[in-house]
Design a protein around this motif. Structure first.
Motif, PDB file in Angstrom:
ATOM      1  N   VAL A   4       0.837  -1.199   0.000  1.00 29.24           N
ATOM      2  CA  VAL A   4       0.000   0.000   0.000  1.00 29.24           C
ATOM      3  C   VAL A   4       0.873   1.250   0.000  1.00 29.24           C
ATOM      4  O   VAL A   4       0.619   2.220  -0.735  1.00 29.24           O
ATOM      5  CB  VAL A   4      -0.950  -0.014   1.215  1.00 29.24           C
ATOM      6  CG1 VAL A   4      -1.565   1.361   1.443  1.00 29.24           C
ATOM      7  CG2 VAL A   4      -2.055  -1.043   1.019  1.00 29.24           C
ATOM      8  N   ALA A  19      -4.123  -0.694   6.426  1.00 28.95           N
ATOM      9  CA  ALA A  19      -3.398  -1.919   6.084  1.00 28.95           C
ATOM     10  C   ALA A  19      -2.832  -2.593   7.336  1.00 28.95           C
ATOM     11  O   ALA A  19      -2.784  -3.821   7.429  1.00 28.95           O
ATOM     12  CB  ALA A  19      -2.262  -1.597   5.108  1.00 28.95           C
ATOM     13  N   TYR A  41      -6.291  -3.928   9.396  1.00 31.45           N
ATOM     14  CA  TYR A  41      -7.503  -4.390   8.704  1.00 31.45           C
ATOM     15  C   TYR A  41      -8.087  -5.646   9.342  1.00 31.45           C
ATOM     16  O   TYR A  41      -9.287  -5.891   9.281  1.00 31.45           O
ATOM     17  CB  TYR A  41      -7.193  -4.654   7.220  1.00 31.45           C
ATOM     18  CG  TYR A  41      -6.546  -6.001   6.932  1.00 31.45           C
ATOM     19  CD1 TYR A  41      -7.310  -7.105   6.546  1.00 31.45           C
ATOM     20  CD2 TYR A  41      -5.166  -6.189   7.064  1.00 31.45           C
ATOM     21  CE1 TYR A  41      -6.724  -8.324   6.290  1.00 31.45           C
ATOM     22  CE2 TYR A  41      -4.571  -7.402   6.816  1.00 31.45           C
ATOM     23  CZ  TYR A  41      -5.349  -8.483   6.422  1.00 31.45           C
ATOM     24  OH  TYR A  41      -4.778  -9.704   6.181  1.00 31.45           O
ATOM     25  N   HIS A  64     -13.503  -2.890   3.069  1.00 32.74           N
ATOM     26  CA  HIS A  64     -12.473  -3.498   2.220  1.00 32.74           C
ATOM     27  C   HIS A  64     -12.854  -4.883   1.697  1.00 32.74           C
ATOM     28  O   HIS A  64     -12.124  -5.449   0.872  1.00 32.74           O
ATOM     29  CB  HIS A  64     -11.122  -3.551   2.959  1.00 32.74           C
ATOM     30  CG  HIS A  64     -10.961  -4.719   3.884  1.00 32.74           C
ATOM     31  ND1 HIS A  64     -11.453  -4.706   5.166  1.00 32.74           N
ATOM     32  CD2 HIS A  64     -10.374  -5.926   3.720  1.00 32.74           C
ATOM     33  CE1 HIS A  64     -11.170  -5.856   5.748  1.00 32.74           C
ATOM     34  NE2 HIS A  64     -10.522  -6.613   4.892  1.00 32.74           N
ATOM     35  N   LEU A 109      -7.209  -1.442  -0.829  1.00 31.62           N
ATOM     36  CA  LEU A 109      -6.865  -2.345   0.270  1.00 31.62           C
ATOM     37  C   LEU A 109      -7.295  -3.770  -0.047  1.00 31.62           C
ATOM     38  O   LEU A 109      -6.571  -4.720   0.273  1.00 31.62           O
ATOM     39  CB  LEU A 109      -7.527  -1.854   1.559  1.00 31.62           C
ATOM     40  CG  LEU A 109      -7.223  -2.645   2.834  1.00 31.62           C
ATOM     41  CD1 LEU A 109      -5.723  -2.656   3.120  1.00 31.62           C
ATOM     42  CD2 LEU A 109      -7.976  -2.049   4.018  1.00 31.62           C
TER      43      LEU A 109
END
Length: 453
Positions: A217, A238, A241, A295, A320
């Motif tokens: 990312v 990230a 998550y 996501h 993501l």
């Protein structure tokens, strides 16, 4: 109450440990002996409040489950009466309700799962005290700035030269404040990354994902010139998550999502919402929490939790998902078979327009090719073929493995007609279907074109 050190110097912080089990307190006392802070012990919430009324305490670490006043209620009282005191809760993995209550009512800074990891606990306490010290220093600088502004008003009517000097000094102070604030924001991002690495310790090394997702990312943000706020939110998303998975069993955390049973699948579909709930009360995490919530949405609207579709899915959530699925496919956390990096990218390309934003997929493949040394799919000279499309003279672009992981052929191997026949036969015997990455020399391509005509 029990004091465990010599008289406390003014600069030494104080940590109050609260647990109704004396054995736990004794274990913590032994573990934290010799740390650069003083320890106080309490066996109940009421006793802890008495101690706080008698002397300043920098950090309270409380067990979640205690008779009378539980940990969440105690930390809510601490937040109301002593807002500057940092708050951490000790809780079991299977107690998300206690964690959520503590976050909502006590606005805890961290929680630590039982049984704790000694090094992790020491690190979290040290970071919490350092963060508190940074906040106090920032507040001190702000008060200093206010005092200097008042002095400037008094001097303005009498001495222009002196005012100019003081203005320069104030500018320096403002720069220091800006620097301190930027450092605080950077420290928050760093803290989320450290926490994600600690959370990953529940998984075996081959199943850990967060570090590579963070780097992918971050690499995308850098290559596409995304602004600092967007990059910061994406990096924190990230890192955290999968924080909503921490209450799962170890077996469920390592099982491919495609193989989960019905009840487990329902719990799996709830993890983005659980992650968002844990993070939403932290102001710097609100935007990142929204990216985490969505996501697992899909481009065609078949995802979860809200079945968002296409451009209705936040951009950061779409990016993501690409990074998460790319890494989790290689770790065997989505399908039973672990893919290599090219196979995972081929999967993303195959489902572009269904699961993934089709405009993002090719950009993401190029980022992966630049970031990872083992990606060949972005090379225009590389073709992806089945065994029956192979021809003599083609060159393997990457290692070929059987479905059971056994290495069949090394990258760089020049295929012969006999070798192609053997691959077809072996594939039929295994009942599998190989995806083969090859480079086609110009003379072989010309021959195939002539045969086709």
């Amino acid at each position: 109450m029990e004091e465990l050190s010599a008289p406390t110097p003014a600069h030494r912080p104080t940590v109050l440990l609260v647990d109704d089990e004396e054995s736990i307190l004794n274990s913590l006392r032994r573990l934290l002996r010799g740390q650069p802070y003083d320890l106080l012990l309490a066996t109940s919430g009421a006793q802890a409040l008495e101690i706080l009324a008698q002397q300043p305490v920098n950090l309270v670490v409380s067990d979640a489950r205690m008779p009378g006043m539980d940990g969440a209620s105690l930390l809510a009282h601490v937040r109301e009466r002593y807002p500057a005191t940092a708050r951490i809760m000790l809780t079991g993995y299977a107690d998300p309700a206690a964690i959520i209550k503590a976050i909502n009512d006590g606005q805890i800074h961290r929680y630590i799962s039982k049984p704790w990891n000694d090094e992790e606990l020491q690190l979290i306490l040290r970071q919490s005290l350092e963060h508190q010290h940074s906040e106090q220093e920032r507040e001190r600088l702000e008060r200093l700035n206010q005092v200097q502004n008042e002095q400037l008003k008094l001097l303005n009517s009498t001495l222009e030269k002196h005012v100019a000097a003081r203005t320069a000094e104030l500018q320096q102070t403002a720069d220091m404040l800006d620097l301190a604030y930027e450092e605080l924001k950077h420290s928050y991002v760093t803290g989320t990354e450290v926490f994600s690495l600690l959370a990953n310790l529940r998984l075996p090394p081959a199943k850990q994902t967060n570090r590579q997702i963070i780097e992918l990312v971050r690499s995308y943000c850098k290559q596409h010139g995304l602004d600092e706020a967007t990059s910061r939110d994406l990096t924190m998303a990230a890192a955290l998550y999968n924080v909503g998975k921490l209450s799962w069993t170890d077996a469920m955390m390592t099982t491919p999502s495609d193989l989960l049973r019905h009840t487990e699948r329902e719990r799996y579909r709830g993890y983005p919402k659980q992650s968002e709930s844990l993070l939403m009360t932290l102001d710097p995490m609100k935007d990142a929490a929204r990216l985490i919530l969505h996501h697992q949405e899909r481009w065609d609207g078949s995802g979860f939790p809200d079945r968002l579709k296409g451009e209705g899915i936040p951009f950061g959530s779409r990016l993501l998902k690409l990074a998460v699925d790319f890494v989790e496919l290689q770790r065997g956390l989505i399908l039973e078979r672990q893919m290599n990096s090219d196979e995972a990218l081929l999967y993303l390309r195959q489902y572009a327009g269904r699961l993934y934003d089709p405009d993002l997929v090719e950009d993401f493949i190029l980022v992966c090719a630049a970031f990872l040394s083992d990606v060949t799919l972005a090379d225009p000279s590389v073709k992806v073929l089945s065994t029956r499309d192979l021809a003599a003279g083609m060159i393997l672009a990457r290692n070929l493995n059987a479905d059971n992981g056994m290495l069949l052929l090394n990258a760089g191997k020049v295929l012969s007609a006999l070798l192609v026949e053997k691959l077809i036969a072996f594939e039929a015997m295994e009942g599998g279907k190989y995806t083969i990455f090859v480079k086609v020399p110009e003379e072989v391509e010309a021959t195939l074109k002539a045969l086709g005509e």
